[in-house]
Write a protein that holds these residues in place. Structure first.
Motif, PDB file in Angstrom:
ATOM      1  N   ASP A  49      22.815  12.636  -9.300  1.00  0.00           N
ATOM      2  CA  ASP A  49      22.317  13.619  -8.325  1.00  0.00           C
ATOM      3  C   ASP A  49      20.983  14.204  -8.777  1.00  0.00           C
ATOM      4  O   ASP A  49      20.057  14.364  -7.972  1.00  0.00           O
ATOM      5  CB  ASP A  49      23.328  14.752  -8.131  1.00  0.00           C
ATOM      6  N   LEU A  50      20.882  14.523 -10.061  1.00  0.00           N
ATOM      7  CA  LEU A  50      19.636  15.078 -10.591  1.00  0.00           C
ATOM      8  C   LEU A  50      18.484  14.081 -10.447  1.00  0.00           C
ATOM      9  O   LEU A  50      17.366  14.444 -10.076  1.00  0.00           O
ATOM     10  CB  LEU A  50      19.803  15.489 -12.052  1.00  0.00           C
ATOM     11  N   GLN A  52      18.256  11.659  -8.227  1.00  0.00           N
ATOM     12  CA  GLN A  52      17.931  11.534  -6.805  1.00  0.00           C
ATOM     13  C   GLN A  52      17.049  12.696  -6.357  1.00  0.00           C
ATOM     14  O   GLN A  52      16.044  12.498  -5.658  1.00  0.00           O
ATOM     15  CB  GLN A  52      19.227  11.493  -5.987  1.00  0.00           C
ATOM     16  N   LYS A  53      17.392  13.919  -6.788  1.00  0.00           N
ATOM     17  CA  LYS A  53      16.597  15.095  -6.397  1.00  0.00           C
ATOM     18  C   LYS A  53      15.181  15.003  -6.949  1.00  0.00           C
ATOM     19  O   LYS A  53      14.210  15.366  -6.284  1.00  0.00           O
ATOM     20  CB  LYS A  53      17.274  16.377  -6.899  1.00  0.00           C
ATOM     21  N   ALA A  54      15.068  14.515  -8.192  1.00  0.00           N
ATOM     22  CA  ALA A  54      13.743  14.390  -8.804  1.00  0.00           C
ATOM     23  C   ALA A  54      12.893  13.385  -8.029  1.00  0.00           C
ATOM     24  O   ALA A  54      11.686  13.606  -7.811  1.00  0.00           O
ATOM     25  CB  ALA A  54      13.889  13.963 -10.255  1.00  0.00           C
ATOM     26  N   LYS A  55      13.513  12.288  -7.592  1.00  0.00           N
ATOM     27  CA  LYS A  55      12.783  11.282  -6.818  1.00  0.00           C
ATOM     28  C   LYS A  55      12.300  11.865  -5.489  1.00  0.00           C
ATOM     29  O   LYS A  55      11.164  11.617  -5.069  1.00  0.00           O
ATOM     30  CB  LYS A  55      13.675  10.064  -6.547  1.00  0.00           C
ATOM     31  N   VAL A  56      13.169  12.652  -4.820  1.00  0.00           N
ATOM     32  CA  VAL A  56      12.796  13.261  -3.545  1.00  0.00           C
ATOM     33  C   VAL A  56      11.627  14.226  -3.742  1.00  0.00           C
ATOM     34  O   VAL A  56      10.661  14.234  -2.977  1.00  0.00           O
ATOM     35  CB  VAL A  56      14.012  13.984  -2.925  1.00  0.00           C
ATOM     36  N   LYS A  57      11.688  15.032  -4.813  1.00  0.00           N
ATOM     37  CA  LYS A  57      10.605  15.982  -5.098  1.00  0.00           C
ATOM     38  C   LYS A  57       9.292  15.248  -5.339  1.00  0.00           C
ATOM     39  O   LYS A  57       8.224  15.671  -4.883  1.00  0.00           O
ATOM     40  CB  LYS A  57      10.954  16.836  -6.318  1.00  0.00           C
ATOM     41  N   LYS A  58       9.409  14.147  -6.078  1.00  0.00           N
ATOM     42  CA  LYS A  58       8.208  13.373  -6.407  1.00  0.00           C
ATOM     43  C   LYS A  58       7.583  12.793  -5.141  1.00  0.00           C
ATOM     44  O   LYS A  58       6.358  12.854  -4.945  1.00  0.00           O
ATOM     45  CB  LYS A  58       8.586  12.253  -7.380  1.00  0.00           C
ATOM     46  N   TYR A  60       7.921  13.961  -2.082  1.00  0.00           N
ATOM     47  CA  TYR A  60       7.390  15.074  -1.295  1.00  0.00           C
ATOM     48  C   TYR A  60       6.030  15.509  -1.836  1.00  0.00           C
ATOM     49  O   TYR A  60       5.101  15.753  -1.063  1.00  0.00           O
ATOM     50  CB  TYR A  60       8.380  16.243  -1.333  1.00  0.00           C
TER      51      TYR A  60
END
Length: 201
Positions: A49-50, A52-58, A60
């Protein structure tokens, strides 16, 4: 003594310069020595999960940087606001015209309003229900019915006993011989007739 040989790390490609560019091992969540089971799967899920969130932030941040570079940083909210503003302008232009039926009603001469007949007062739902509501049955209604039946049965038995007693007395009186020693058949017949009527009826 012989001079010391220089270290490879100082001069060579695998020297100290390479040490500063160490490859990162990544990050760990929870203890590394967990056995395979519920807790290990939970830590692996948290880690995924962490990531995945980091990839989404990157992603964005990348898109945002592109918009800033293009010179028009606009959010989706701003786009919708512009569209709503255009729609409002169109609606205002349309709303200035009156509907034909409204115009006709305004052109009519004013009439004195007739008082509407007052409708008869209908009972409210609660009042109707209150009138229809039956009295609440007593908690001992069955017992009272049984007691009433017993009373009636006892009364019937008492009446039957009294009737039998009266018949016996009548029969004994009828069987007594008259002053000449003869049987009174008229009295006996009436006693027997009343007995038969009681048995039949």
């Amino acid at each position: 003594m012989a001079p010391k040989r220089p270290h490879d790390s100082e001069n060579g490609p695998g020297g100290r310069a390479g040490a500063s560019e160490k490859k990162s091992k990544g990050f760990s969540v929870g203890p590394a020595n967990l056995p395979d089971g519920t807790y290990r799967r939970k830590t692996q899920k948290i880690k995924s999960d962490l990531i995945q969130k980091a990839k989404v932030k990157k992603a964005y941040a990348k898109i945002k940087a592109q918009e800033v570079a293009s010179g028009k940083p606009k959010s989706v909210y701003d786009k919708y606001q512009e569209e709503d503003g255009a729609n409002k302008d169109e609606d205002e232009e349309k709303s200035t015209e009156l509907h034909p039926s409204r115009v006709a009603m305004l052109n009519k001469p004013p009439q004195s309003p007739e008082p509407a007949p007052r409708p008869e007062r209908r009972p409210r739902d609660n009042e109707a229900k209150r009138k229809e509501r039956k009295p609440r049955p007593s908690a001992f209604s069955k017992e009272m019915e049984i007691a009433e039946q017993r009373k009636k049965a006892a009364e019937a038995r008492r009446k039957e006993r009294e009737a039998k007693q009266k018949e016996r007395e009548d029969m004994t009186r009828a069987k007594r011989p008259d002053q000449f020693g003869k049987r009174r058949l008229g009295r006996e017949s009436t006693a027997l007739l009343s007995r038969v009527q009681r048995m039949v009826g």
